[in-house]
Scaffold this active site. Structure first.
Site, PDB file in Angstrom:
ATOM      1  N   ARG A  71       0.850  -1.197   0.000  1.00 28.97           N
ATOM      2  CA  ARG A  71       0.000   0.000   0.000  1.00 28.97           C
ATOM      3  C   ARG A  71       0.883   1.243   0.000  1.00 28.97           C
ATOM      4  O   ARG A  71       1.074   1.891   1.023  1.00 28.97           O
ATOM      5  CB  ARG A  71      -0.971  -0.055   1.165  1.00 28.97           C
ATOM      6  CG  ARG A  71      -2.000  -1.146   0.955  1.00 28.97           C
ATOM      7  CD  ARG A  71      -3.269  -0.935   1.720  1.00 28.97           C
ATOM      8  NE  ARG A  71      -4.335  -1.720   1.135  1.00 28.97           N
ATOM      9  CZ  ARG A  71      -5.563  -1.805   1.640  1.00 28.97           C
ATOM     10  NH1 ARG A  71      -5.869  -1.131   2.734  1.00 28.97           N
ATOM     11  NH2 ARG A  71      -6.478  -2.542   1.058  1.00 28.97           N
ATOM     12  N   GLN A  76      -1.319   2.237  -5.817  1.00 25.85           N
ATOM     13  CA  GLN A  76      -2.737   2.374  -5.494  1.00 25.85           C
ATOM     14  C   GLN A  76      -3.634   1.881  -6.623  1.00 25.85           C
ATOM     15  O   GLN A  76      -4.660   1.246  -6.378  1.00 25.85           O
ATOM     16  CB  GLN A  76      -3.063   3.832  -5.164  1.00 25.85           C
ATOM     17  CG  GLN A  76      -2.548   4.283  -3.803  1.00 25.85           C
ATOM     18  CD  GLN A  76      -2.888   5.736  -3.512  1.00 25.85           C
ATOM     19  OE1 GLN A  76      -3.281   6.483  -4.407  1.00 25.85           O
ATOM     20  NE2 GLN A  76      -2.737   6.138  -2.269  1.00 25.85           N
ATOM     21  N   ASP A 116      -4.182  -2.019  -6.646  1.00 22.72           N
ATOM     22  CA  ASP A 116      -4.603  -2.632  -5.386  1.00 22.72           C
ATOM     23  C   ASP A 116      -5.978  -3.284  -5.499  1.00 22.72           C
ATOM     24  O   ASP A 116      -7.006  -2.603  -5.424  1.00 22.72           O
ATOM     25  CB  ASP A 116      -4.602  -1.550  -4.300  1.00 22.72           C
ATOM     26  CG  ASP A 116      -4.891  -2.098  -2.914  1.00 22.72           C
ATOM     27  OD1 ASP A 116      -5.131  -3.309  -2.785  1.00 22.72           O
ATOM     28  OD2 ASP A 116      -4.866  -1.302  -1.959  1.00 22.72           O
ATOM     29  N   SER A 163      -8.408  -2.860  -2.318  1.00 20.69           N
ATOM     30  CA  SER A 163      -9.148  -1.608  -2.200  1.00 20.69           C
ATOM     31  C   SER A 163     -10.319  -1.563  -3.171  1.00 20.69           C
ATOM     32  O   SER A 163     -11.438  -1.183  -2.794  1.00 20.69           O
ATOM     33  CB  SER A 163      -8.212  -0.423  -2.440  1.00 20.69           C
ATOM     34  OG  SER A 163      -7.297  -0.278  -1.388  1.00 20.69           O
ATOM     35  N   TYR A 219      -3.529  -1.267   7.974  1.00 19.80           N
ATOM     36  CA  TYR A 219      -4.367  -2.217   8.685  1.00 19.80           C
ATOM     37  C   TYR A 219      -4.124  -2.094  10.187  1.00 19.80           C
ATOM     38  O   TYR A 219      -3.058  -1.698  10.636  1.00 19.80           O
ATOM     39  CB  TYR A 219      -4.047  -3.663   8.272  1.00 19.80           C
ATOM     40  CG  TYR A 219      -4.475  -4.012   6.873  1.00 19.80           C
ATOM     41  CD1 TYR A 219      -5.801  -4.298   6.594  1.00 19.80           C
ATOM     42  CD2 TYR A 219      -3.563  -4.055   5.827  1.00 19.80           C
ATOM     43  CE1 TYR A 219      -6.204  -4.634   5.309  1.00 19.80           C
ATOM     44  CE2 TYR A 219      -3.954  -4.381   4.539  1.00 19.80           C
ATOM     45  CZ  TYR A 219      -5.280  -4.675   4.288  1.00 19.80           C
ATOM     46  OH  TYR A 219      -5.673  -5.005   3.023  1.00 19.80           O
TER      47      TYR A 219
END
Length: 378
Positions: free
Chosen positions: A126, A131, A134, A137, A234
């Site tokens: 991340r 991005q 991902d 996400s 996280y």
């Protein structure tokens, strides 16, 4: 470079790892793309659409013959990959810590034995430049949205406040537990439907995010929380003191809620238990709980993967593979994640992607007939 796009064979999986848009872009990079017949049907993509985009369509043996890169949503059975070139890449969500047909260490060992270089897209770091690659996400965003719709479908009342000649209907009270990508989308969706929304998380940094969506943050005050925020944003496990304080706070709050949506996950670990049977019993009959972590052990006591069950008059929704319930959009986003990943590392001279150490080492599970990812030896 030949790219093979496989049809998913996991029960209930309706997504596909490429869509016509990304097929055209892959062909534009110089790749040859072959799609297994019927791969896109669950996501409303006909074989002809892939052909029009420049792909070939055939059975699995023909698609895999000579393939150097295999794309999937979930990791295929290693035995079903015969015909791919030695050292071929497999890019998919491989779930190496899972159990059953969807994942697990045995499947990873199978990729190593088959000479496949397995790339776990859910291990994508991340960081800013990754991005757009991902998959967690993009798929969690849709899961958070769908969780609210599933709750609304099971809830026997309206979401928004309604003022009528016959009287006023109060807005539904929605409580979101876990404010990651899925949780934030759940908050936003519930607010758009007119609910009165509150949310909690063990990470204090999420307080402002909750408030930015016009929801009420519910936080334990003056108690040490988690040992530290985990990698990639996280949460790690909470301290015992925080767990006790949070349980007390949540118990009082949850009894007043109509709908609760839980989204808490810890990568590589069983999902943390957030709601006990006693807390469920405190909710009024007709309330609804949606457990988005049900396939990882569940945040809710009594939640059953793949079922909607009732305890103490409260419905507990435990749908499997929630992104697949929005297969067309989920496939489009997943396919773009894969293309963005491949395009970022595409070497025109070699006619194939060449990974750097930062991302390559983060997602590579197997290489040269061996399991190589350090997390699989912990």
């Amino acid at each position: 470079m030949k790219v093979a796009v496989l049809a998913e064979r996991i029960v209930g999986e309706r997504r596909v790892a490429a869509v016509p848009e990304t097929v055209r872009k892959l062909v534009g990079l110089g790749a040859s793309v072959s799609v297994e017949a019927g791969a896109g049907l669950g996501a409303s993509v006909a074989d002809g659409a892939f052909v029009s985009a420049g792909a070939g369509v055939g059975d699995r043996l023909a698609v895999l013959a000579g393939a150097e890169l295999i794309l999937g949503v979930q990791g295929p059975d290693p035995a079903s990959l015969a015909g791919a070139r030695p050292g071929a890449w497999l890019a998919a969500g491989l779930n190496p810590f899972g159990a059953g047909p969807e994942g697990g260490r045995a499947k990873v060992d199978g990729y190593a034995a088959a000479g496949i270089e397995a790339l776990a897209m859910e291990f994508m770091p991340r960081i800013t430049r990754a991005q757009s690659m991902d998959i967690l996400s993009s798929q969690s965003n849709l899961a958070g949205y769908k969780a609210v719709l599933d709750a609304a479908a099971e809830y026997g009342r309206a979401f928004p406040m309604m003022m009528t000649a016959a009287g006023t209907i109060s807005a539904a009270r929605v409580f979101v537990m876990g404010v990651g990508v899925a949780g934030l989308q759940a908050i936003a969706t519930a607010r758009r439907l007119g609910a009165q929304v509150s949310a909690t998380d063990v990470r204090s940094a999420t307080r402002e995010q909750i408030q930015s969506l016009d929801a009420k943050p519910i936080f334990v005050e003056n108690v040490a929380g988690i040992e530290g925020e985990g990698s990639g944003g996280y949460a790690t496990e909470m301290s015992p003191e925080y767990q006790r304080a949070q349980a007390e706070l949540v118990s009082g709050h949850i009894a007043k809620q109509d709908i609760v949506i839980t989204t808490a996950l810890i990568p590589g670990r069983a999902a943390p238990r957030l709601i006990s049977d006693a807390q469920i019993a405190s909710m009024r009959p007709g309330s609804v709980i949606v457990d988005l972590a049900v396939e990882s052990g569940g945040n809710v006591e009594g939640a059953v993967p793949g079922e909607v069950v009732e305890r103490h008059g409260v419905k507990i929704v435990g749908h499997r593979n929630v992104p697949s319930r929005l297969a067309a959009d989920a496939s489009a986003l997943f396919a773009r994640n894969l293309f963005n990943f491949l395009a970022a590392f595409w070497d025109k001279e070699q006619g194939r992607p060449v990974l750097d150490a930062e991302i390559g080492d983060a997602i590579r599970l197997t290489r040269g007939g061996k399991v190589v990812h350090p997390r699989l030896f912990q």
